[in-house]
Design an enzyme around this catalytic site. Structure first.
Site, PDB file in Angstrom:
ATOM      1  N   ARG A   1      -8.995   0.469   3.584  1.00 38.57           N
ATOM      2  CA  ARG A   1      -7.966   1.333   2.993  1.00 38.57           C
ATOM      3  C   ARG A   1      -6.635   0.595   2.815  1.00 38.57           C
ATOM      4  NH1 ARG A   1      -6.295   5.372   6.300  1.00 38.57           N
ATOM      5  NH2 ARG A   1      -4.759   5.605   4.657  1.00 38.57           N
TER       6      ARG A   1
ATOM      7  N   ARG B   1       0.517  15.192  12.534  1.00 36.09           N
ATOM      8  CA  ARG B   1       1.249  14.658  11.373  1.00 36.09           C
ATOM      9  C   ARG B   1       1.597  15.822  10.441  1.00 36.09           C
ATOM     10  NH1 ARG B   1      -1.759   9.375   9.048  1.00 36.09           N
ATOM     11  NH2 ARG B   1       0.300   8.941   8.208  1.00 36.09           N
ATOM     12  N   PRO B   2       2.569  16.663  10.862  1.00 37.55           N
ATOM     13  CA  PRO B   2       2.895  17.837  10.052  1.00 37.55           C
ATOM     14  C   PRO B   2       3.574  17.454   8.736  1.00 37.55           C
ATOM     15  CG  PRO B   2       4.443  17.601  11.873  1.00 37.55           C
ATOM     16  CD  PRO B   2       3.407  16.528  12.052  1.00 37.55           C
ATOM     17  N   ILE B   3       3.608  18.404   7.766  1.00 39.76           N
ATOM     18  CA  ILE B   3       4.342  18.152   6.517  1.00 39.76           C
ATOM     19  C   ILE B   3       5.401  19.238   6.304  1.00 39.76           C
ATOM     20  CG2 ILE B   3       2.561  16.771   5.373  1.00 39.76           C
ATOM     21  CD1 ILE B   3       1.869  19.322   3.728  1.00 39.76           C
ATOM     22  N   ASP B   4       5.895  19.783   7.431  1.00 47.23           N
ATOM     23  CA  ASP B   4       6.883  20.861   7.329  1.00 47.23           C
ATOM     24  C   ASP B   4       8.155  20.439   6.592  1.00 47.23           C
ATOM     25  OD1 ASP B   4       6.975  19.296   9.846  1.00 47.23           O
ATOM     26  OD2 ASP B   4       8.859  20.351  10.144  1.00 47.23           O
TER      27      ASP B   4
ATOM     28  N   LYS C   1       0.825  -1.218   0.000  1.00 47.08           N
ATOM     29  CA  LYS C   1       0.000   0.000   0.000  1.00 47.08           C
ATOM     30  C   LYS C   1       0.856   1.264   0.000  1.00 47.08           C
ATOM     31  CE  LYS C   1      -2.447   2.734   3.448  1.00 47.08           C
ATOM     32  NZ  LYS C   1      -1.332   3.334   4.190  1.00 47.08           N
ATOM     33  N   ASN C   2       1.855   1.311   0.894  1.00 49.53           N
ATOM     34  CA  ASN C   2       2.597   2.565   1.033  1.00 49.53           C
ATOM     35  C   ASN C   2       3.574   2.823  -0.112  1.00 49.53           C
ATOM     36  OD1 ASN C   2       1.109   3.256   3.235  1.00 49.53           O
ATOM     37  ND2 ASN C   2       2.637   2.624   4.755  1.00 49.53           N
TER      38      ASN C   2
ATOM     39  N   ARG D   1      -4.161  10.439   3.089  1.00 49.83           N
ATOM     40  CA  ARG D   1      -2.944  11.118   3.507  1.00 49.83           C
ATOM     41  C   ARG D   1      -1.960  11.255   2.339  1.00 49.83           C
ATOM     42  NH1 ARG D   1      -0.495  13.983   7.297  1.00 49.83           N
ATOM     43  NH2 ARG D   1       1.704  13.537   7.440  1.00 49.83           N
TER      44      ARG D   1
ATOM     45  N   CYS E   1      -5.316   8.600   8.378  1.00 54.00           N
ATOM     46  CA  CYS E   1      -5.528   8.162   9.757  1.00 54.00           C
ATOM     47  C   CYS E   1      -5.163   9.241  10.754  1.00 54.00           C
ATOM     48  CB  CYS E   1      -4.681   6.925  10.036  1.00 54.00           C
ATOM     49  SG  CYS E   1      -5.234   5.471   9.164  1.00 54.00           S
TER      50      CYS E   1
ATOM     51  N   ASP F   1       3.628   0.853  12.143  1.00 50.27           N
ATOM     52  CA  ASP F   1       2.395   0.314  11.554  1.00 50.27           C
ATOM     53  C   ASP F   1       2.041  -1.077  12.080  1.00 50.27           C
ATOM     54  OD1 ASP F   1       2.290   2.626  10.122  1.00 50.27           O
ATOM     55  OD2 ASP F   1       3.084   1.773   8.277  1.00 50.27           O
TER      56      ASP F   1
END
Ligand code: EPU
Length: 430
Positions: free
Chosen positions: A398, A121-124, A22-23, A92, A116, A306
């Site tokens: 998912r 869960r930042p994306i900086d 999946k990832n 996500r 999820c 996970d």
């Protein structure tokens, strides 16, 4: 709307075939945007995130068809269509559209991603990377706007080891001018998979899978064919199930090296495991006597966050006290209240779950609050006496292809059932 029903206590035996990762899939599909001709990706899992991403490629003008497990993408006519709302919010991994569209079109508008809820869960770090490559990045009304006159290679040190940021920067940098160096990069197998796809398109990437990745930008990328790697988290989930309830479970289509940390922990618990070339065989012991262990989640090749939730369910049946610490996500413990409802003796202290076992779990009505919480409840349900009803099935869908079919083949009593009106009302109000 459906719920998952499990009648626990039946031993598992047989072979389970693991699907594509999946990832990886959620990054490989957006990566197809970068090519100027046909891309095929083979072995994709049949899960909702894959279908959403296929639809998103069509929204930006690409033809994308999924037959069996092969996605064929025609990226020639894609345009940098803004995607501030809609499907992008549902997963996500839609953040990979930022790097891919920035690389190809030098601009993108992407709504802030959903997915999820595991705490902050930042994306900086993604944004830090895009800015270093020369993009102007702004956040306007819940969408990220990215634009650049041109992208220029840069040296980027990630302050946090991030899978998403590493891949996203790679996606943009393959079309930047000059050399990009990503330092303190994540090393997960999915990063190597994406680098392999990009290299087949003609990208110049060295060091994927180590903590320094060097990328020399190119002017164009061509179509290619790619086969996805197996899903190490799905494989790990079935290995945990094998340890929990297995007589002998053969997990087929797995790269054993990808699940080494789990193999080590299961062996510490007293489970017999044989790792072959592309299979792992788990033999549960008859009396189901398991030893307690402590686990700390870490970036790859450490124990994966996970698998933390499904592994916690297994530990409820181990003799003594186990401590599970999640160093990646501070709030990935929403499954604990549900496990307690089933009779587990677990408490959360800070970033750790403390489990005292063994406890005989009992079937109950529980709710999956996120994907891997769902997996943990499936493990618990199969171990429990009586019937467990799991709502929030959309989270499980998912990430786990044909869960009911695969588990039924192994001998589990598991089925899907429609929710009644009362349950739908209850779910909506919670
Ligand atoms: N982080 C930052 N800033 C960033 C990015 C990340 O502070 O810009 C932090 C996160 O908050 C987290 C840590 O860094 O504490 C690691 O996050 P990472 O970026 O590696 O996670 P991700 O790329 O968002 C992927 C998987 C997750 C998996 C993590 C960790 C995908 C689509 N998701 O997320 O998978 O838990 O890596 O391995 O690849 C799942 O499959 O259930 C799942 C949640």
């Amino acid at each position: 709307m459906e719920k998952l029903m499990i009648e626990g206590g039946y031993p598992l035996e047989g072979t389970v075939h693991i699907s594509g990762a999946k990832n990886s899939a959620v990054a490989l599909i957006p990566a197809a945007i970068l090519a100027e001709s046909k891309v095929t990706i083979d072995g994709l899992p049949n899960i909702s995130d894959v279908h959403l991403l296929r639809e998103l490629l069509e929204e930006i003008g690409g033809a994308a068809s999924l037959e069996e497990k092969t996605l064929t993408v025609h990226p020639e006519k894609m345009i940098p269509m803004p995607l501030p709302n809609g499907k992008v919010k549902k997963l996500r991994a839609s953040y990979y559209l930022m790097g891919a569209m920035l690389g190809r079109f030098k601009k993108a508008v992407i709504g802030l991603p959903g997915g999820c809820n595991l705490g902050p869960r930042p994306i900086d770090q993604h944004i830090k990377g895009f800015e270093a490559l020369g993009a102007k990045v702004t956040n306007e009304q819940g969408a990220i706007y990215l634009r650049a006159d041109e992208l220029k290679g840069a040296r980027i040190y990630l302050d946090v080891v991030s899978v998403g940021a590493t891949i996203n920067i790679m996606l943009a940098a393959v079309r930047a001018k000059g050399r990009t160096i990503i330092e303190n990069a994540a090393k997960e197998p999915e990063i190597i998979d994406v680098a392999t796809l990009l290299s087949s398109m003609g990208a110049k990437i060295k060091g994927a899978g180590t903590d320094v990745i060097r990328i020399d930008g190119v002017d164009t990328l061509n179509g290619c064919s790619h086969s996805i790697i197996p899903d190490r988290i799905e494989a790990g989930t079935y290995m945990i199930l094998g340890a929990a309830m297995g007589k002998e479970v053969v997990v087929d289509n797995v790269i054993p090296q990808h699940v080494e940390s789990l193999i080590a922990k299961l062996r510490e618990m007293g489970i017999s495991i044989e790792a072959n070339e592309d299979q792992v065989v788990i033999r549960g012991n008859e009396e189901r006597k398991l030893k307690s262990v402590d686990v700390k989640t870490l970036v790859y090749p450490g124990f994966p966050t996970d698998l933390q939730q499904p592994f916690t369910s297994l530990l409820t049946n181990a003799e003594g006290t186990s401590i599970v610490t999640d160093t990646i996500y501070s709030a990935r413990f929403k499954h604990i209240d549900e496990l307690r409802r089933m009779g587990a003796n677990v408490k959360v202290e800070g970033r750790s779950a403390i489990i005292n076992g063994p406890a005989q779990l009992e079937g109950a009505k529980v709710k999956a609050s996120d994907l891997r919480a769902g997996a943990s409840l499936v493990v618990a349900g199969l171990m429990a006496k009586g019937v467990t009803e799991i709502s929030g099935l959309e989270h499980i869908d998912r990430g786990y292809e044909e869960l009911v079919e695969k588990l039924s083949t192994l001998g589990a009593k598991i089925w899907r059932e429609g929710l009644d009106q009362e349950e739908i009302k209850e779910l909506k109000s919670s």
